[in-house]
Write a protein that holds these residues in place. Structure first.
Motif, PDB file in Angstrom:
ATOM      1  N   VAL A 179       0.871  -1.178   0.000  1.00 60.95           N
ATOM      2  CA  VAL A 179       0.000   0.000   0.000  1.00 60.95           C
ATOM      3  C   VAL A 179       0.907   1.227   0.000  1.00 60.95           C
ATOM      4  CG1 VAL A 179      -1.856   1.222   1.186  1.00 60.95           C
ATOM      5  CG2 VAL A 179      -1.714  -1.276   1.339  1.00 60.95           C
ATOM      6  N   ARG A 180       0.865   1.992  -1.093  1.00 56.52           N
ATOM      7  CA  ARG A 180       1.769   3.134  -1.235  1.00 56.52           C
ATOM      8  C   ARG A 180       1.098   4.252  -2.011  1.00 56.52           C
ATOM      9  NH1 ARG A 180       6.471  -0.592  -3.656  1.00 56.52           N
ATOM     10  NH2 ARG A 180       4.969  -0.470  -5.349  1.00 56.52           N
ATOM     11  N   SER A 181       1.615   5.457  -1.847  1.00 55.85           N
ATOM     12  CA  SER A 181       1.165   6.590  -2.654  1.00 55.85           C
ATOM     13  C   SER A 181       2.381   7.411  -3.065  1.00 55.85           C
ATOM     14  CB  SER A 181       0.164   7.452  -1.878  1.00 55.85           C
ATOM     15  OG  SER A 181       0.770   8.022  -0.744  1.00 55.85           O
ATOM     16  N   THR A 182       2.139   8.439  -3.856  1.00 56.68           N
ATOM     17  CA  THR A 182       3.258   9.191  -4.432  1.00 56.68           C
ATOM     18  C   THR A 182       3.352  10.629  -3.930  1.00 56.68           C
ATOM     19  OG1 THR A 182       1.899   9.862  -6.326  1.00 56.68           O
ATOM     20  CG2 THR A 182       3.164   7.833  -6.551  1.00 56.68           C
ATOM     21  N   HIS A 183       2.499  11.026  -2.965  1.00 56.45           N
ATOM     22  CA  HIS A 183       2.536  12.436  -2.535  1.00 56.45           C
ATOM     23  C   HIS A 183       3.642  12.649  -1.497  1.00 56.45           C
ATOM     24  CE1 HIS A 183      -0.004  10.609   0.521  1.00 56.45           C
ATOM     25  NE2 HIS A 183      -0.063  11.718   1.225  1.00 56.45           N
ATOM     26  N   CYS A 184       4.881  12.516  -1.978  1.00 56.27           N
ATOM     27  CA  CYS A 184       6.067  12.675  -1.124  1.00 56.27           C
ATOM     28  C   CYS A 184       6.610  14.096  -1.230  1.00 56.27           C
ATOM     29  CB  CYS A 184       7.147  11.679  -1.533  1.00 56.27           C
ATOM     30  SG  CYS A 184       6.629   9.953  -1.536  1.00 56.27           S
ATOM     31  N   LEU A 185       7.602  14.376  -0.405  1.00 53.94           N
ATOM     32  CA  LEU A 185       8.277  15.674  -0.424  1.00 53.94           C
ATOM     33  C   LEU A 185       9.718  15.459   0.015  1.00 53.94           C
ATOM     34  CD1 LEU A 185       8.044  18.835  -0.642  1.00 53.94           C
ATOM     35  CD2 LEU A 185       7.569  18.818   1.812  1.00 53.94           C
ATOM     36  N   GLU A 186      10.655  16.031  -0.727  1.00 48.19           N
ATOM     37  CA  GLU A 186      12.076  15.934  -0.368  1.00 48.19           C
ATOM     38  C   GLU A 186      12.777  17.215  -0.796  1.00 48.19           C
ATOM     39  OE1 GLU A 186      16.008  13.080  -1.147  1.00 48.19           O
ATOM     40  OE2 GLU A 186      13.979  12.342  -1.538  1.00 48.19           O
ATOM     41  N   VAL A 187      13.266  17.972   0.180  1.00 42.91           N
ATOM     42  CA  VAL A 187      13.859  19.282  -0.102  1.00 42.91           C
ATOM     43  C   VAL A 187      15.160  19.445   0.684  1.00 42.91           C
ATOM     44  CG1 VAL A 187      13.508  21.778  -0.069  1.00 42.91           C
ATOM     45  CG2 VAL A 187      11.550  20.251  -0.383  1.00 42.91           C
ATOM     46  N   PRO A 188      16.281  19.766   0.021  1.00 40.66           N
ATOM     47  CA  PRO A 188      17.534  20.044   0.744  1.00 40.66           C
ATOM     48  C   PRO A 188      17.453  21.387   1.459  1.00 40.66           C
ATOM     49  CG  PRO A 188      17.821  20.418  -1.607  1.00 40.66           C
ATOM     50  CD  PRO A 188      16.454  19.827  -1.445  1.00 40.66           C
ATOM     51  N   LYS A 194      25.948  24.284   6.185  1.00 38.93           N
ATOM     52  CA  LYS A 194      25.569  25.675   5.925  1.00 38.93           C
ATOM     53  C   LYS A 194      24.137  25.731   5.416  1.00 38.93           C
ATOM     54  CE  LYS A 194      26.787  29.796   3.262  1.00 38.93           C
ATOM     55  NZ  LYS A 194      27.704  30.377   2.244  1.00 38.93           N
ATOM     56  N   CYS A 195      23.295  26.502   6.098  1.00 38.52           N
ATOM     57  CA  CYS A 195      21.888  26.626   5.714  1.00 38.52           C
ATOM     58  C   CYS A 195      21.765  27.352   4.374  1.00 38.52           C
ATOM     59  CB  CYS A 195      21.116  27.378   6.795  1.00 38.52           C
ATOM     60  SG  CYS A 195      19.341  27.477   6.480  1.00 38.52           S
ATOM     61  N   LEU A 196      20.922  26.820   3.495  1.00 36.04           N
ATOM     62  CA  LEU A 196      20.775  27.368   2.148  1.00 36.04           C
ATOM     63  C   LEU A 196      19.451  28.095   1.938  1.00 36.04           C
ATOM     64  CD1 LEU A 196      22.052  24.266   0.133  1.00 36.04           C
ATOM     65  CD2 LEU A 196      23.375  26.291   0.802  1.00 36.04           C
ATOM     66  N   VAL A 197      18.578  28.066   2.920  1.00 35.22           N
ATOM     67  CA  VAL A 197      17.235  28.622   2.735  1.00 35.22           C
ATOM     68  C   VAL A 197      16.923  29.635   3.833  1.00 35.22           C
ATOM     69  CG1 VAL A 197      16.383  26.550   1.588  1.00 35.22           C
ATOM     70  CG2 VAL A 197      16.194  26.746   4.074  1.00 35.22           C
ATOM     71  N   SER A 198      15.931  30.475   3.541  1.00 33.86           N
ATOM     72  CA  SER A 198      15.525  31.504   4.496  1.00 33.86           C
ATOM     73  C   SER A 198      14.468  30.957   5.452  1.00 33.86           C
ATOM     74  CB  SER A 198      14.952  32.712   3.744  1.00 33.86           C
ATOM     75  OG  SER A 198      13.757  32.342   3.058  1.00 33.86           O
ATOM     76  N   ILE A 202      11.462  28.128   4.974  1.00 32.83           N
ATOM     77  CA  ILE A 202      11.247  27.035   5.925  1.00 32.83           C
ATOM     78  C   ILE A 202       9.789  27.007   6.371  1.00 32.83           C
ATOM     79  CG2 ILE A 202      11.771  26.231   8.261  1.00 32.83           C
ATOM     80  CD1 ILE A 202      14.640  27.162   7.846  1.00 32.83           C
ATOM     81  N   GLU A 203       9.231  28.184   6.619  1.00 27.25           N
ATOM     82  CA  GLU A 203       7.822  28.269   7.020  1.00 27.25           C
ATOM     83  C   GLU A 203       6.917  27.713   5.916  1.00 27.25           C
ATOM     84  OE1 GLU A 203       4.545  31.653   8.444  1.00 27.25           O
ATOM     85  OE2 GLU A 203       6.677  32.155   8.246  1.00 27.25           O
ATOM     86  N   TYR A 204       7.241  28.040   4.672  1.00 26.17           N
ATOM     87  CA  TYR A 204       6.463  27.534   3.537  1.00 26.17           C
ATOM     88  C   TYR A 204       6.568  26.007   3.436  1.00 26.17           C
ATOM     89  CZ  TYR A 204       5.393  26.349  -1.316  1.00 26.17           C
ATOM     90  OH  TYR A 204       4.891  25.757  -2.443  1.00 26.17           O
ATOM     91  N   LEU A 205       7.769  25.464   3.629  1.00 31.51           N
ATOM     92  CA  LEU A 205       7.964  24.018   3.565  1.00 31.51           C
ATOM     93  C   LEU A 205       7.190  23.295   4.666  1.00 31.51           C
ATOM     94  CD1 LEU A 205      11.784  23.648   2.761  1.00 31.51           C
ATOM     95  CD2 LEU A 205       9.848  23.283   1.227  1.00 31.51           C
ATOM     96  N   VAL A 206       7.193  23.873   5.856  1.00 33.07           N
ATOM     97  CA  VAL A 206       6.468  23.270   6.977  1.00 33.07           C
ATOM     98  C   VAL A 206       4.971  23.223   6.676  1.00 33.07           C
ATOM     99  CG1 VAL A 206       5.780  23.610   9.384  1.00 33.07           C
ATOM    100  CG2 VAL A 206       8.182  23.829   8.725  1.00 33.07           C
ATOM    101  N   GLN A 207       4.439  24.303   6.121  1.00 34.14           N
ATOM    102  CA  GLN A 207       3.021  24.331   5.752  1.00 34.14           C
ATOM    103  C   GLN A 207       2.711  23.272   4.690  1.00 34.14           C
ATOM    104  OE1 GLN A 207       2.300  28.353   4.483  1.00 34.14           O
ATOM    105  NE2 GLN A 207       2.348  29.198   6.569  1.00 34.14           N
TER     106      GLN A 207
END
Length: 287
Positions: A179-188, A194-198, A202-207
């Motif tokens: 049983v599987r689905s494809t609605h995954c998320l993977e973001v560096p 060293k942090c690459l994002v603001s 990060i707030e947008y990714l969490v949402q």
């Protein structure tokens, strides 16, 4: 006195009744007979599985799917081999490796529920390599006694929104329904510490991750409702056959199609109208 052979044959006849929620026409196909030795092997595999220690990091079944796992394992024709209710994780990958492997990663944060911006911000300074945020949806592997049993579970999964579900058959006769689905998320998020994002990103990714988790929980609930309904119908059909309430195989097939149509018409297994996934169904042969 009933012999072991006759008991196994009776179980085989009961478990070979198909349950199809997607295409009721497939119910009219000739049933694949399962040999007594195959049923005996399945019982042996199920017993072995029940005696094994949970080797996952958590060491227990996730709360959101605990009832589903128990319900499946109570069935004579199924048992679960692995499962995860879905999770949001931040892992620390080794940037010097071209192929990411589990043993070369450390977990900076993991939750099987919703996460917050603070969870991510707190985890990032711990990264010495490449920090990656992932959402991984519900997954479950179930070993089935017969192909008909696997087909029943597969159609429940498809109609519940788990469109990447499929069946594999091993050379030794093991039938696994995933049983599987494809609605995954993977973001560096960082590279070599060293942090690459603001913070705004990060707030947008969490949402985004939390929305996916919410949809994941909805699909799990839908899957459990469809599963219970399908198994009840499957058992009812088997009881009618063995009690001699049907007069011919033609009537049996017609009754099965009507029962499956009732499940669909009642809306118990309706798909989400916003579900973007395409239907993927496959049957593979494995070692």
């Amino acid at each position: 006195m009933e012999t072991e052979s006759s008991t196994i044959n009776q179980q085989t006849q009961t478990q070979s009744d198909p349950c199809n929620l997607v295409n009721p026409k497939t119910l009219s196909k000739p049933e694949i007979q399962q040999s007594p030795s195959s049923v005996g092997s399945f019982s042996h595999w199920k017993l072995q599985s029940s005696l094994k220690t949970d080797l996952s990091k958590k060491g227990s079944v996730d709360k959101d799917i605990e009832e589903i796992v128990q319900h499946i394992n109570l069935q004579d024709c199924y048992f679960t081999t692995s499962s995860c209710s879905g999770r949001i994780i931040i892992i620390n990958e080794n940037p010097d490796l071209s192929i990411v492997q589990k043993e070369n990663c450390s977990w900076l944060f993991v939750t099987h529920d919703f996460c917050s911006v603070d969870d991510v911000v707190t985890a990032l300074p711990k990264a010495s390599g490449d920090a990656v945020l992932k959402f991984e949806p519900f997954v479950m592997h179930v070993q089935c006694c017969t192909l008909e049993d696997a087909q029943c579970l597969h159609n429940v999964a498809i109609n519940s929104g788990f469109r990447n579900s499929g069946i594999t058959v091993g050379k030794k006769g093991k039938i696994i329904m995933a049983v599987r689905s494809t609605h995954c998320l993977e973001v560096p998020l960082s590279h070599k510490g060293k942090c690459l994002v603001s913070n705004e990103y990060i707030e947008y990714l969490v949402q985004t991750a939390n929305r996916k988790m919410e949809e994941n929980k909805t699909r799990i609930n839908r899957f459990f409702i469809c599963l219970q309904t399908a198994l009840q119908k499957k058992d009812a059909i088997s009881d009618k056959v063995h009690q001699g309430r049907t007069n011919s195989s033609v009537y049996t097939r017609r009754r099965k199609r009507q029962d499956v149509a009732e499940i669909i018409d009642n809306g118990l297994c309706e798909e989400s109208p916003d579900d973007p996934e395409s239907c993927i169904s496959f049957l593979q042969l494995t070692d």
